[in-house]
Design an enzyme around this catalytic site. Structure first.
Site, PDB file in Angstrom:
ATOM      1  N   GLY A   1       0.811  -1.217   0.000  1.00 55.97           N
ATOM      2  CA  GLY A   1       0.000   0.000   0.000  1.00 55.97           C
ATOM      3  C   GLY A   1       0.842   1.263   0.000  1.00 55.97           C
ATOM      4  O   GLY A   1       0.536   2.233  -0.703  1.00 55.97           O
ATOM      5  N   CYS A   2       1.911   1.247   0.769  1.00 57.94           N
ATOM      6  CA  CYS A   2       2.782   2.425   0.851  1.00 57.94           C
ATOM      7  C   CYS A   2       3.518   2.654  -0.463  1.00 57.94           C
ATOM      8  O   CYS A   2       3.738   3.803  -0.873  1.00 57.94           O
ATOM      9  CB  CYS A   2       3.759   2.275   2.011  1.00 57.94           C
ATOM     10  N   THR A   3       3.885   1.586  -1.135  1.00 57.58           N
ATOM     11  CA  THR A   3       4.549   1.705  -2.430  1.00 57.58           C
ATOM     12  C   THR A   3       3.572   2.238  -3.474  1.00 57.58           C
ATOM     13  O   THR A   3       3.919   3.124  -4.271  1.00 57.58           O
ATOM     14  CB  THR A   3       5.139   0.350  -2.855  1.00 57.58           C
TER      15      THR A   3
END
Length: 186
Positions: free
Chosen positions: A78-80
């Site tokens: 998700g952060c990527t």
């Protein structure tokens, strides 16, 4: 037992939000209100385009808009996705006098690796103890929560998103920025 505690916290959060919606209460604490000054900070970090700089504060973005987003951890899916969304829109943000900075509890070294691996050209800041994340209502130890703040050139919070879904979020923020800017010119 954990499930029951989680349900109780969720219920308390829902009741509090319904009773005090203007207070900016987020899952991670009190978020700054829209129209309020953004909490100042000074953190170590990295930016591939500014290799000689190692510390940033809110005042580094005076006279520019700033997207300040909090996220849990480098290299997670998700952060990527969220980071790539902002990277893909970075030129559009810059055209609109806006920079992007992201904060998590990861180390500066982890941030450097993440920036190099994912070819990110914006600032990543390390908030290891969550002090800044707490001041933005974005901390649930040991991670920053996925919240975003749009701060105007005078340092005032103009928009905020809590519990962000990474896909399409950067575009949503960009459209809000453009809308706010067009309201200022009319």
């Amino acid at each position: 037992m954990k499930r029951r505690l989680l349900l109780q916290k969720g219920f308390v959060a829902a009741v509090t939000l319904s009773l005090f919606p203007k207070k900016g209460l987020a899952l991670g604490g009190n978020a700054p209100d829209i129209g309020a000054p953004a909490p100042n900070f000074e953190l170590s970090g990295t930016n591939l385009l500014v290799p000689d700089k190692s510390r940033w504060s809110l005042t580094d973005w005076n006279d520019r808009w700033l997207v300040l987003y909090f996220y849990p951890r480098d290299f997670t899916s998700g952060c990527t996705i969220e980071a790539h969304g902002f990277q893909d829109s970075l030129e559009q943000f810059k055209i609109n006098n806006c920079d992007v900075a992201a904060i998590s509890a990861d180390s500066v070294e982890d941030h450097e690796s993440f920036c190099n691996s994912e070819e990110l050209d914006f600032t990543l800041l390390s908030d290891h103890d969550g002090i800044v994340s707490r001041s933005y209502g974005s901390w649930m130890a040991p991670y920053s929560l996925r919240h975003t703040f749009l701060i105007d050139p005078s340092g005032v919070v103009q928009a905020r998103w809590t519990g962000v879904r990474p896909v399409g979020h950067a575009q949503e923020v960009l459209e809000t920025l453009k809308g706010l800017q067009s309201m200022q010119t009319t």
